[in-house]
Design an enzyme around this catalytic site. Sequence first.
Site, PDB file in Angstrom:
ATOM      1  N   LYS A  14       0.951  -1.260   0.073  1.00 29.76           N
ATOM      2  CA  LYS A  14      -0.026  -0.401  -0.272  1.00 29.76           C
ATOM      3  C   LYS A  14       0.677   0.923  -0.033  1.00 29.76           C
ATOM      4  O   LYS A  14       0.389   2.272  -0.917  1.00 29.76           O
ATOM      5  CB  LYS A  14      -1.196   0.244   1.102  1.00 29.76           C
ATOM      6  CG  LYS A  14      -2.077  -1.241   1.220  1.00 29.76           C
ATOM      7  CD  LYS A  14      -3.107  -1.414   2.541  1.00 29.76           C
ATOM      8  CE  LYS A  14      -2.275  -1.788   3.875  1.00 29.76           C
ATOM      9  NZ  LYS A  14      -1.446  -2.495   4.611  1.00 29.76           N
ATOM     10  N   ARG A  90      -9.378   0.538   8.971  1.00 27.50           N
ATOM     11  CA  ARG A  90      -8.682  -0.440   9.509  1.00 27.50           C
ATOM     12  C   ARG A  90     -10.260  -1.834  10.392  1.00 27.50           C
ATOM     13  O   ARG A  90      -9.849  -3.138  10.500  1.00 27.50           O
ATOM     14  CB  ARG A  90      -7.868  -1.115  10.173  1.00 27.50           C
ATOM     15  CG  ARG A  90      -7.025  -1.644  10.381  1.00 27.50           C
ATOM     16  CD  ARG A  90      -5.224  -0.643  10.801  1.00 27.50           C
ATOM     17  NE  ARG A  90      -4.165  -1.790  10.611  1.00 27.50           N
ATOM     18  CZ  ARG A  90      -3.488  -0.618   9.699  1.00 27.50           C
ATOM     19  NH1 ARG A  90      -3.323  -0.425   8.998  1.00 27.50           N
ATOM     20  NH2 ARG A  90      -1.850  -2.192   9.572  1.00 27.50           N
ATOM     21  N   ARG A 129      11.814  -6.004   4.342  1.00 23.83           N
ATOM     22  CA  ARG A 129      11.261  -4.574   5.052  1.00 23.83           C
ATOM     23  C   ARG A 129      12.220  -4.465   6.350  1.00 23.83           C
ATOM     24  O   ARG A 129      12.606  -3.162   6.682  1.00 23.83           O
ATOM     25  CB  ARG A 129      10.351  -4.852   4.882  1.00 23.83           C
ATOM     26  CG  ARG A 129      10.041  -2.754   5.040  1.00 23.83           C
ATOM     27  CD  ARG A 129       8.174  -2.165   4.553  1.00 23.83           C
ATOM     28  NE  ARG A 129       7.628  -2.651   6.208  1.00 23.83           N
ATOM     29  CZ  ARG A 129       5.855  -2.655   6.226  1.00 23.83           C
ATOM     30  NH1 ARG A 129       5.313  -2.108   5.045  1.00 23.83           N
ATOM     31  NH2 ARG A 129       5.737  -3.515   6.641  1.00 23.83           N
ATOM     32  N   ARG A 135      11.609  -0.612  12.341  1.00 20.99           N
ATOM     33  CA  ARG A 135      10.356  -0.939  12.354  1.00 20.99           C
ATOM     34  C   ARG A 135      10.095  -1.800  13.478  1.00 20.99           C
ATOM     35  O   ARG A 135      10.205  -3.330  13.528  1.00 20.99           O
ATOM     36  CB  ARG A 135       8.832  -1.347  11.249  1.00 20.99           C
ATOM     37  CG  ARG A 135       8.723   0.048  11.010  1.00 20.99           C
ATOM     38  CD  ARG A 135       7.844   0.241   9.865  1.00 20.99           C
ATOM     39  NE  ARG A 135       6.235  -0.563  10.784  1.00 20.99           N
ATOM     40  CZ  ARG A 135       5.158  -0.881   9.610  1.00 20.99           C
ATOM     41  NH1 ARG A 135       5.114   0.147   8.364  1.00 20.99           N
ATOM     42  NH2 ARG A 135       4.179  -1.461  10.189  1.00 20.99           N
ATOM     43  N   ARG A 147      -0.357  -9.739  13.795  1.00 22.73           N
ATOM     44  CA  ARG A 147      -1.103  -8.210  12.525  1.00 22.73           C
ATOM     45  C   ARG A 147      -2.068  -9.099  10.889  1.00 22.73           C
ATOM     46  O   ARG A 147      -2.768  -8.073  11.261  1.00 22.73           O
ATOM     47  CB  ARG A 147       0.040  -7.597  11.723  1.00 22.73           C
ATOM     48  CG  ARG A 147       0.943  -6.510  12.793  1.00 22.73           C
ATOM     49  CD  ARG A 147       2.243  -6.193  12.410  1.00 22.73           C
ATOM     50  NE  ARG A 147       2.238  -5.482  11.381  1.00 22.73           N
ATOM     51  CZ  ARG A 147       3.248  -5.452  10.687  1.00 22.73           C
ATOM     52  NH1 ARG A 147       4.764  -5.983  11.117  1.00 22.73           N
ATOM     53  NH2 ARG A 147       3.712  -4.857  10.121  1.00 22.73           N
TER      54      ARG A 147
HETATM   55  P1  ADP Z   1       1.425  -2.537   8.128  1.00 22.35           P
HETATM   56  O1  ADP Z   1       0.198  -2.102   6.976  1.00 22.35           O
HETATM   57  O2  ADP Z   1       2.164  -2.711   7.555  1.00 22.35           O
HETATM   58  O3  ADP Z   1       0.653  -3.190   9.748  1.00 22.35           O
HETATM   59  P2  ADP Z   1       1.281   0.239   9.111  1.00 22.35           P
HETATM   60  O4  ADP Z   1       2.032   1.171   9.049  1.00 22.35           O
HETATM   61  O5  ADP Z   1      -0.190   0.870   8.161  1.00 22.35           O
HETATM   62  O6  ADP Z   1       1.526  -1.443   9.424  1.00 22.35           O
HETATM   63  O7  ADP Z   1       0.538   0.725  11.221  1.00 22.35           O
HETATM   64  C1  ADP Z   1       1.333   0.004  11.486  1.00 22.35           C
HETATM   65  C2  ADP Z   1       0.573  -0.274  13.356  1.00 22.35           C
HETATM   66  O8  ADP Z   1      -0.110   0.909  13.657  1.00 22.35           O
HETATM   67  C3  ADP Z   1      -0.966  -1.300  13.004  1.00 22.35           C
HETATM   68  O9  ADP Z   1      -0.072  -2.491  13.356  1.00 22.35           O
HETATM   69  C4  ADP Z   1      -1.746  -0.789  14.459  1.00 22.35           C
HETATM   70  O10 ADP Z   1      -0.742  -0.543  15.498  1.00 22.35           O
HETATM   71  C5  ADP Z   1      -1.414   1.093  14.178  1.00 22.35           C
HETATM   72  N1  ADP Z   1      -2.224   1.555  13.059  1.00 22.35           N
HETATM   73  C6  ADP Z   1      -2.169   1.958  11.958  1.00 22.35           C
HETATM   74  N2  ADP Z   1      -3.290   2.156  11.217  1.00 22.35           N
HETATM   75  C7  ADP Z   1      -4.642   1.796  12.281  1.00 22.35           C
HETATM   76  C8  ADP Z   1      -6.040   2.018  12.763  1.00 22.35           C
HETATM   77  N3  ADP Z   1      -5.874   2.351  11.621  1.00 22.35           N
HETATM   78  N4  ADP Z   1      -6.502   1.128  13.038  1.00 22.35           N
HETATM   79  C9  ADP Z   1      -5.642   1.197  14.226  1.00 22.35           C
HETATM   80  N5  ADP Z   1      -4.916   0.917  14.512  1.00 22.35           N
HETATM   81  C10 ADP Z   1      -4.008   1.714  13.084  1.00 22.35           C
END
Ligand code: ADP
Length: 191
Positions: A14, A90, A129, A135, A147
Site C-alpha cells: 500500500k 481498519r 523490510r 520497525r 498483524r
Molecule cells: P502495516 O499495514 O504494515 O501493518 P501500518 O504502518 O499501516 O502497518 O500500521 C502499523 C501499526 O499502526 C498497526 O499494526 C497498528 O498498531 C497501528 N495502526 C495503523 N493504522 C491503524 C488503524 N487504522 N487502526 C488501528 N491501528 C492502526
Amino acid sequence: MYNIVLFGPPGAGKGTQSEKLIEKYGLTHLSTGDLFRKHLGEGTELGVLAKKYMDEGRLVPDEVVIGMVDDKVNESKNSTQGYIFDGFPRTTAQAEALDKMLAIHGLSISGMIALEVPEDVLKARIIERGKTSNRVDDQDEQKINTRIKVYLDETLPVADFYSKQNKFSKINGVGEIDQIFASISSVIDSY
Ligand code: ADP
C-alpha cells in the site's frame, strides 16, 4: 475529486503504490501507520499511547485513530484534490466514522481498491523490510503473525462494507510494481 481507500494486509504494498498515486493524481496520502510513527518519533502523548499497541501488532483503539484522521482531514481539506487512505479504515467502526466525517465536508469515498497477496509472500516481504525499516513490528515473526491475524479478523470485514456500497475492486498485488500501479490506475480512471 478522488477519495480512495487502498486496502490490503500488512506488506501488501500500500505504501509503495500510494507514493506513485499521489504523484500521478495529486492526492493527499493519509497513512495512519505513518502518522502514528510520526507521533512516536516526536514523543507526543498520542505517540506514547499508540506505541504499546503498535509494538504488539494490535490495533490502536478506534476513537484514537478516528480523532487523528478527523484532524488531518480538517486541516487539509481546502488544499487537496482528494485522499488516499492507507491503513485506514481498519475496522467497520472506522469505515462508518470516515463516511460521516467526509459527508460533513460534502465528500464521499470514490472506491476501495484491495491489493491481494498470499500470506507467504506477505511474510517474506515484511521480514525483508524489517532488515532496514527500524520497525520493531517488522522484526519479529510472532508480531507479524498477530498483524496478519488482526487483519483477517477485524479488517477484512471492511471490504464487505464497501462491497455493499458497490465501491469495491480488487487487484493482484503480486508482480511488477509498475504493472500493479497500472491496474490500480485503470480502476481509478473508471471512477
Ligand atoms: P502495516 O499495514 O504494515 O501493518 P501500518 O504502518 O499501516 O502497518 O500500521 C502499523 C501499526 O499502526 C498497526 O499494526 C497498528 O498498531 C497501528 N495502526 C495503523 N493504522 C491503524 C488503524 N487504522 N487502526 C488501528 N491501528 C492502526
